[in-house]
Design a protein around this motif. Structure first.
Motif, PDB file in Angstrom:
ATOM      1  N   ILE A 150      17.127   4.530 -11.120  1.00 20.14           N
ATOM      2  CA  ILE A 150      17.139   4.820  -9.502  1.00 20.14           C
ATOM      3  C   ILE A 150      17.922   5.966  -9.513  1.00 20.14           C
ATOM      4  N   THR A 151      17.668   6.960  -8.663  1.00 14.05           N
ATOM      5  CA  THR A 151      18.582   8.202  -8.338  1.00 14.05           C
ATOM      6  C   THR A 151      18.775   8.068  -7.040  1.00 14.05           C
ATOM      7  N   ALA A 152      18.370   7.301  -6.029  1.00 14.05           N
ATOM      8  CA  ALA A 152      18.743   7.250  -4.509  1.00 14.05           C
ATOM      9  C   ALA A 152      18.228   6.010  -3.781  1.00 14.05           C
ATOM     10  N   VAL A 153      19.014   5.610  -3.015  1.00 11.45           N
ATOM     11  CA  VAL A 153      18.437   4.388  -2.361  1.00 11.45           C
ATOM     12  C   VAL A 153      18.967   4.365  -1.127  1.00 11.45           C
ATOM     13  N   THR A 154      18.326   3.853  -0.111  1.00 11.47           N
ATOM     14  CA  THR A 154      18.529   3.391   1.473  1.00 11.47           C
ATOM     15  C   THR A 154      18.398   2.088   1.727  1.00 11.47           C
ATOM     16  N   TRP A 155      19.524   1.558   2.133  1.00 10.07           N
ATOM     17  CA  TRP A 155      19.180  -0.016   2.336  1.00 10.07           C
ATOM     18  C   TRP A 155      20.059  -0.492   3.745  1.00 10.07           C
ATOM     19  N   ARG A 156      19.377  -1.544   4.401  1.00  6.98           N
ATOM     20  CA  ARG A 156      20.252  -2.016   5.450  1.00  6.98           C
ATOM     21  C   ARG A 156      20.714  -3.328   5.261  1.00  6.98           C
ATOM     22  N   ALA A 157      22.127  -3.510   5.865  1.00  8.98           N
ATOM     23  CA  ALA A 157      23.171  -4.555   5.553  1.00  8.98           C
ATOM     24  C   ALA A 157      23.623  -5.062   6.886  1.00  8.98           C
ATOM     25  N   ALA A 158      23.830  -6.439   6.642  1.00 12.65           N
ATOM     26  CA  ALA A 158      24.380  -7.080   7.741  1.00 12.65           C
ATOM     27  C   ALA A 158      26.007  -7.109   7.742  1.00 12.65           C
ATOM     28  N   GLN A 159      26.821  -6.562   8.788  1.00 17.93           N
ATOM     29  CA  GLN A 159      28.147  -6.855   8.615  1.00 17.93           C
ATOM     30  C   GLN A 159      28.254  -8.240   8.777  1.00 17.93           C
ATOM     31  N   VAL A 160      29.132  -8.516   7.883  1.00 15.56           N
ATOM     32  CA  VAL A 160      29.630 -10.164   7.911  1.00 15.56           C
ATOM     33  C   VAL A 160      30.516 -10.804   8.863  1.00 15.56           C
ATOM     34  N   ASP A 161      31.503  -9.850   8.870  1.00 10.61           N
ATOM     35  CA  ASP A 161      32.409 -10.359  10.017  1.00 10.61           C
ATOM     36  C   ASP A 161      32.149  -9.642  11.677  1.00 10.61           C
ATOM     37  N   THR A 162      32.901 -10.140  12.269  1.00 10.63           N
ATOM     38  CA  THR A 162      32.551  -9.385  13.951  1.00 10.63           C
ATOM     39  C   THR A 162      32.718  -7.825  13.595  1.00 10.63           C
ATOM     40  N   PRO A 163      31.923  -7.170  14.252  1.00  9.57           N
ATOM     41  CA  PRO A 163      31.110  -7.276  15.502  1.00  9.57           C
ATOM     42  C   PRO A 163      29.486  -7.615  14.801  1.00  9.57           C
ATOM     43  N   HIS A 164      29.309  -7.865  13.655  1.00 11.07           N
ATOM     44  CA  HIS A 164      28.206  -8.330  13.011  1.00 11.07           C
ATOM     45  C   HIS A 164      26.993  -7.040  13.206  1.00 11.07           C
ATOM     46  N   ASP A 165      27.396  -5.751  13.198  1.00 11.02           N
ATOM     47  CA  ASP A 165      26.580  -4.685  13.164  1.00 11.02           C
ATOM     48  C   ASP A 165      25.727  -4.759  11.988  1.00 11.02           C
ATOM     49  N   ARG A 166      24.563  -4.108  12.144  1.00  6.77           N
ATOM     50  CA  ARG A 166      23.861  -3.655  11.162  1.00  6.77           C
ATOM     51  C   ARG A 166      23.807  -2.396  10.611  1.00  6.77           C
ATOM     52  N   ILE A 167      24.117  -1.845   9.267  1.00 13.91           N
ATOM     53  CA  ILE A 167      24.350  -0.670   8.849  1.00 13.91           C
ATOM     54  C   ILE A 167      23.282  -0.214   7.901  1.00 13.91           C
ATOM     55  N   GLN A 168      23.043   0.990   7.968  1.00 11.78           N
ATOM     56  CA  GLN A 168      21.822   1.704   7.065  1.00 11.78           C
ATOM     57  C   GLN A 168      22.755   2.561   6.157  1.00 11.78           C
ATOM     58  N   PHE A 169      22.727   2.400   4.863  1.00 14.34           N
ATOM     59  CA  PHE A 169      23.639   3.066   3.876  1.00 14.34           C
ATOM     60  C   PHE A 169      22.482   3.715   3.163  1.00 14.34           C
ATOM     61  N   ASP A 170      23.006   5.155   2.734  1.00 16.06           N
ATOM     62  CA  ASP A 170      22.081   5.942   2.047  1.00 16.06           C
ATOM     63  C   ASP A 170      22.865   6.580   1.043  1.00 16.06           C
ATOM     64  N   LEU A 171      22.806   6.268  -0.379  1.00 20.50           N
ATOM     65  CA  LEU A 171      23.298   6.920  -1.309  1.00 20.50           C
ATOM     66  C   LEU A 171      22.295   7.675  -2.313  1.00 20.50           C
ATOM     67  N   SER A 172      22.900   8.805  -2.744  1.00 14.10           N
ATOM     68  CA  SER A 172      22.019   9.642  -3.802  1.00 14.10           C
ATOM     69  C   SER A 172      22.975  10.539  -4.649  1.00 14.10           C
ATOM     70  N   PHE A 173      22.496  11.005  -5.503  1.00 15.36           N
ATOM     71  CA  PHE A 173      22.863  12.140  -6.373  1.00 15.36           C
ATOM     72  C   PHE A 173      22.032  13.385  -6.166  1.00 15.36           C
ATOM     73  N   GLU A 174      22.821  14.451  -5.686  1.00 14.62           N
ATOM     74  CA  GLU A 174      22.110  15.691  -5.352  1.00 14.62           C
ATOM     75  C   GLU A 174      21.213  16.080  -6.739  1.00 14.62           C
ATOM     76  N   ASP A 175      21.759  16.015  -7.770  1.00 13.73           N
ATOM     77  CA  ASP A 175      20.974  15.968  -9.054  1.00 13.73           C
ATOM     78  C   ASP A 175      20.565  14.775  -9.619  1.00 13.73           C
ATOM     79  N   GLY A 176      19.602  14.219  -9.221  1.00 16.59           N
ATOM     80  CA  GLY A 176      19.257  12.848  -9.449  1.00 16.59           C
ATOM     81  C   GLY A 176      18.965  12.547 -11.207  1.00 16.59           C
ATOM     82  N   LYS A 177      18.412  13.734 -11.618  1.00 15.20           N
ATOM     83  CA  LYS A 177      18.089  13.391 -13.173  1.00 15.20           C
ATOM     84  C   LYS A 177      19.390  13.650 -14.042  1.00 15.20           C
TER      85      LYS A 177
END
Length: 370
Positions: A278-305
């Motif tokens: 894996i070189t990049a991933v986008t996922w959605r997560a639920a905030q455990v505590d208040t206000p319990h928002d949903r967050i979309q995280f995007d992690l990657s490496f500019e030079d994936g290889k």
């Protein structure tokens, strides 16, 4: 002599290219308004190309051209962020003094602002001009601002900056100025997985997703992989990576997020044997505590290889008062962005340290933990 000064002007073609620029930031409605401002009324059914051709042939003064350029520039950029850790015991006063010296040295090419910051933090805003020669002539010069933050922690400074080549050059110049001014060498550390094998590179992303404090991963929306095996046929390489990305995405959604061991699955082992990681991933997560928002995280490496150039982005879908989830993800406020980025940075650094320890046989953790 006045006669030797260059004359700068926008030609009809420059204006036409600006009006017809991709993504149609200046649509037909705006062109009709521009014509009406001159008491010229055009048909609403006139093709966009004809409107652009006519308006570009009119006489425009400097203010007109500046207004068109402003309309044509992108309004919001989702630039990713990165960070570096400086191993040093320097305090805020010493760093601020060096940054003020840097401000004076680059006053002709950059505008450096040092707004008041909170305790343990120095914020620097650097205004500069960048050029993108792939754009139409009048949009090539772009005014940008690089926000660089120095956060002082025990025995180190965490520096957050935009993940752009120019911002990183500016940050490196600041580091050199700090070294010159203080006489102390800065040891710089970045998040990289270049030292790991394909399995540990995949582990990095999986562990960040599962071990991010305060957020529970729900679903993976995008995933990219690369292969450690290089082929002569680049087109075949891209097709293979695209197919492997789709297969890995399916595996992560149905295995890793359900609590099972992804790395022990036969499907993953088949991908691993082919050298994919894996070189990049986008996922959605639920905030455990208040206000319990949903967050979309995007992690990657500019030079994936190569596993270098760590960068990240976060979007948020706030929960309404009725406790229903927001329909769309958008960029968070500055305060919330700093909070989310801090969680990403701390988690990524912790996972790298764990993997380095395991690789050295210190922790001896098994794949059953993934």
């Amino acid at each position: 002599m006045p006669g030797n000064k260059p004359s700068l002007f926008a030609t009809d073609k420059d204006l036409y290219d600006l009006l017809m620029a991709p993504r149609q930031r200046i649509p037909e409605k705006v062109m009709l308004e521009l014509a009406r401002d001159r008491r010229i009324f055009c048909s609403t059914s006139e093709p966009r190309q004809n409107l652009a051709d006519y308006i570009s042939s009119l006489t425009h003064d400097l203010r007109d051209v500046e207004g068109l350029i402003e309309r044509g520039e992108p309004k919001g950029r989702n630039e990713r962020t990165t960070f570096r850790t400086l191993q040093t015991d320097l305090d805020e006063e010493a760093v601020l003094k060096a940054l003020k010296r840097y401000k004076g040295d680059v006053s002709n090419t950059e505008t450096v602002n040092l707004p008041l910051s909170g305790k343990g933090l120095i914020a620097v805003n650097v205004e500069y001009s960048d050029f993108d020669y792939s754009k139409t002539h009048l949009l090539q010069r772009q005014s940008k601002v690089a926000g660089i933050e120095f956060k002082f922690e025990e025995g180190q400074i965490r520096v957050r900056l935009p993940s752009t080549e120019r911002a990183q050059e500016i940050a490196d110049a600041m580091f050199r100025e700090i070294e010159r001014d203080t006489g102390k060498e800065l040891t710089r550390k970045e998040i990289s997985v270049a030292q790991f094998d394909p399995r540990n590179r995949t582990k990095f992303f999986l562990r960040v997703m599962s071990e991010m404090s305060g957020y529970k991963a729900e679903t993976v929306t995008r995933l990219k992989v690369a292969s450690s095996d290089s082929r002569d046929d680049e087109e075949q390489d891209e097709d293979a990576e695209e197919a492997a990305s789709a297969e890995m995405l399916h595996l992560v959604e149905n295995v890793a997020l359900s609590g099972e061991n992804l790395l022990a699955s036969p499907q993953y082992k088949q991908l691993e044997e082919s050298g994919f990681f894996i070189t990049a991933v986008t996922w959605r997560a639920a905030q455990v505590d208040t206000p319990h928002d949903r967050i979309q995280f995007d992690l990657s490496f500019e030079d994936g290889k190569a596993g270098q150039g760590f960068r990240y982005l976060a979007r948020i879908a706030p929960v309404s008062k009725r406790e229903t989830k927001g329909p769309t993800f958008r960029l968070p406020t500055e305060a919330r962005k700093k909070e989310l980025f801090s969680v990403i940075e701390i988690t990524a650094r912790k996972i790298i340290e764990k993997l380095e320890g395991e690789s050295a046989g210190v922790l001896g953790a098994s794949d059953d933990q993934i």
